[in-house]
Design a protein around this motif. Structure first.
Motif, PDB file in Angstrom:
ATOM      1  N   VAL A  57       2.245  -8.455   4.257  1.00 29.22           N
ATOM      2  CA  VAL A  57       2.364  -9.070   2.945  1.00 29.22           C
ATOM      3  C   VAL A  57       1.567 -10.471   2.701  1.00 29.22           C
ATOM      4  CG1 VAL A  57       3.954  -9.506   0.926  1.00 29.22           C
ATOM      5  CG2 VAL A  57       4.314  -7.512   2.274  1.00 29.22           C
ATOM      6  N   LEU A  58       2.108 -11.299   3.515  1.00 30.70           N
ATOM      7  CA  LEU A  58       1.597 -12.782   3.556  1.00 30.70           C
ATOM      8  C   LEU A  58       0.112 -12.879   3.897  1.00 30.70           C
ATOM      9  CD1 LEU A  58       4.704 -14.514   5.554  1.00 30.70           C
ATOM     10  CD2 LEU A  58       4.158 -14.590   3.139  1.00 30.70           C
ATOM     11  N   PHE A  59      -0.552 -11.823   4.466  1.00 33.28           N
ATOM     12  CA  PHE A  59      -1.933 -11.702   4.779  1.00 33.28           C
ATOM     13  C   PHE A  59      -2.723 -11.931   3.543  1.00 33.28           C
ATOM     14  CE2 PHE A  59      -6.073 -10.210   5.433  1.00 33.28           C
ATOM     15  CZ  PHE A  59      -6.385 -10.983   6.472  1.00 33.28           C
ATOM     16  N   LYS A  60      -2.130 -11.451   2.406  1.00 34.23           N
ATOM     17  CA  LYS A  60      -3.063 -11.512   1.122  1.00 34.23           C
ATOM     18  C   LYS A  60      -3.003 -12.922   0.858  1.00 34.23           C
ATOM     19  CE  LYS A  60      -3.140  -9.788  -3.347  1.00 34.23           C
ATOM     20  NZ  LYS A  60      -2.409  -8.974  -4.658  1.00 34.23           N
ATOM     21  N   PHE A  86      -3.019  -2.471   2.059  1.00 32.66           N
ATOM     22  CA  PHE A  86      -2.206  -2.668   3.083  1.00 32.66           C
ATOM     23  C   PHE A  86      -1.103  -3.680   2.687  1.00 32.66           C
ATOM     24  CE2 PHE A  86      -5.496  -1.061   6.120  1.00 32.66           C
ATOM     25  CZ  PHE A  86      -4.305  -0.454   6.756  1.00 32.66           C
ATOM     26  N   HIS A  87      -1.298  -4.540   1.808  1.00 35.27           N
ATOM     27  CA  HIS A  87      -0.517  -5.636   1.026  1.00 35.27           C
ATOM     28  C   HIS A  87       0.649  -4.716   0.410  1.00 35.27           C
ATOM     29  CE1 HIS A  87       1.049  -7.680  -2.676  1.00 35.27           C
ATOM     30  NE2 HIS A  87       1.198  -8.828  -1.723  1.00 35.27           N
ATOM     31  N   VAL A 141       2.441   6.858  -0.682  1.00 27.70           N
ATOM     32  CA  VAL A 141       2.474   6.584  -2.047  1.00 27.70           C
ATOM     33  C   VAL A 141       1.161   5.553  -2.664  1.00 27.70           C
ATOM     34  CG1 VAL A 141       4.088   5.037  -3.483  1.00 27.70           C
ATOM     35  CG2 VAL A 141       4.995   6.831  -2.009  1.00 27.70           C
ATOM     36  N   TYR A 142       0.711   4.550  -1.973  1.00 26.80           N
ATOM     37  CA  TYR A 142      -0.205   3.822  -2.084  1.00 26.80           C
ATOM     38  C   TYR A 142      -1.489   4.307  -1.843  1.00 26.80           C
ATOM     39  CZ  TYR A 142       3.938   0.759  -3.050  1.00 26.80           C
ATOM     40  OH  TYR A 142       5.080   0.245  -3.594  1.00 26.80           O
ATOM     41  N   ALA A 143      -1.905   5.619  -1.661  1.00 23.57           N
ATOM     42  CA  ALA A 143      -3.136   5.993  -1.245  1.00 23.57           C
ATOM     43  C   ALA A 143      -3.995   5.702  -2.331  1.00 23.57           C
ATOM     44  CB  ALA A 143      -3.132   7.244  -0.533  1.00 23.57           C
TER      45      ALA A 143
END
Length: 299
Positions: A57-60, A86-87, A141-143
């Protein structure tokens, strides 16, 4: 570059660096604990997965910071899809992992005469498969993000597209957009509700236990009793998690239905989404018992 963009860039950079530092310290503590032979708790595996999800999450925040400092910074087609995808997956895994942590802790501290007692042994065997299912579910879900995310240049000639700082997202048709919004909101609300239920159950158990052993703590204030401190810790972690993620759900839903793009709403949503992953390791470093035993063996 105006002062507002400079302030946003500094904030994103500071938040990302702080979160990366905290999560790295938490992982190092686990590695050292394994090396020196401290017995791991059953829920340690969940916390490790939670920490890796926080990293994702933080990589964004890295492209967010660069985009704030440089108005001409764009991410290429493939990187844009991967960063956004991936976020969202990391955010979902962070949410589900925290829910699982609350549920398994509730099962572990449940009284021996309760209906949850028989699940204590079985719960330890399903932690690993539950985490695997957690990652698979969130990736599924986020595909849709892999389909609708694109780069700024690729989305320049596409109608119904939302331009963000360094990426663009093609807005789906209204029925698909409504269905997606319902799916994502239901996913968040379901696991938030599960976490709040499990945490409420733990608080209830701790308060009952405090009443039973109240005579032991007559010489102490109720504020300093172990049960009261444990209750306060649970309420602190859960309330901060719920606060940040409810705000994140609101911003995400608003961006989904908003016509066009709002830079302020986009930055605010990214900031709120990264708040808990940034502060979560510091809460765990302070209150998680395995880490406490590592930092202070006498505890």
């Amino acid at each position: 570059m105006n002062s507002r963009d400079l302030a946003v860039g500094i904030f994103f950079m500071s938040q990302t660096a702080l979160g990366m530092l905290g999560n790295s310290a938490l992982l190092c503590c686990f590695i050292i604990a394994d090396f020196v032979g401290i017995k791991a708790k059953p829920t340690d595996l969940i916390v490790k997965h939670l920490t890796w999800a926080n990293f994702i999450v933080l990589f964004k925040g890295i492209p967010e910071s660069i985009a704030a400092f440089s108005q001409t910074y764009y991410v290429d087609y493939v990187s844009c899809k991967l960063v956004l995808y991936f976020h969202r997956v990391g955010r979902g895994v962070s949410l589900v992992s925290t829910s699982l942590l609350s549920v398994f802790q509730a099962i572990i501290i449940s009284p021996s005469n309760s209906k949850w007692a028989q699940l204590k042994i079985r719960a330890l065997d399903i932690i690993g498969p539950s985490l695997g299912l957690c990652w698979a579910l969130q990736m599924l879900v986020y595909a849709f993000i892999l389909v609708y995310a694109t780069d700024i240049r690729g989305g320049g000639n596409v109608t119904g597209i939302k331009m963000f700082e360094y990426c663009a997202v093609v807005k789906p048709r209204r029925p698909i957009n409504t269905l997606t919004l319902i799916l994502l909101t239901s996913n968040d609300v379901m696991f938030l509700g599960l976490m709040m239920w499990a945490s409420g159950y733990m608080v209830f158990i701790l308060l009952k236990h405090k009443q039973r052993v109240k005579h032991i703590h007559r010489s102490q204030s109720l504020r300093s009793s172990p049960e009261t401190r444990a209750t306060q810790r649970i309420l602190t972690i859960v309330s901060s998690f719920v606060l940040f993620y409810v705000m994140s759900i609101v911003f995400t839903a608003y961006l989904s239905v908003l016509e066009g793009t709002s830079k302020w709403v986009s930055n605010a949503g990214a900031t709120v989404a990264a708040c808990f992953p940034a502060f979560c390791p510091f809460l765990l470093l302070r209150h998680y018992s395995s880490i406490s035993r590592l930092c202070c063996p006498s505890s």
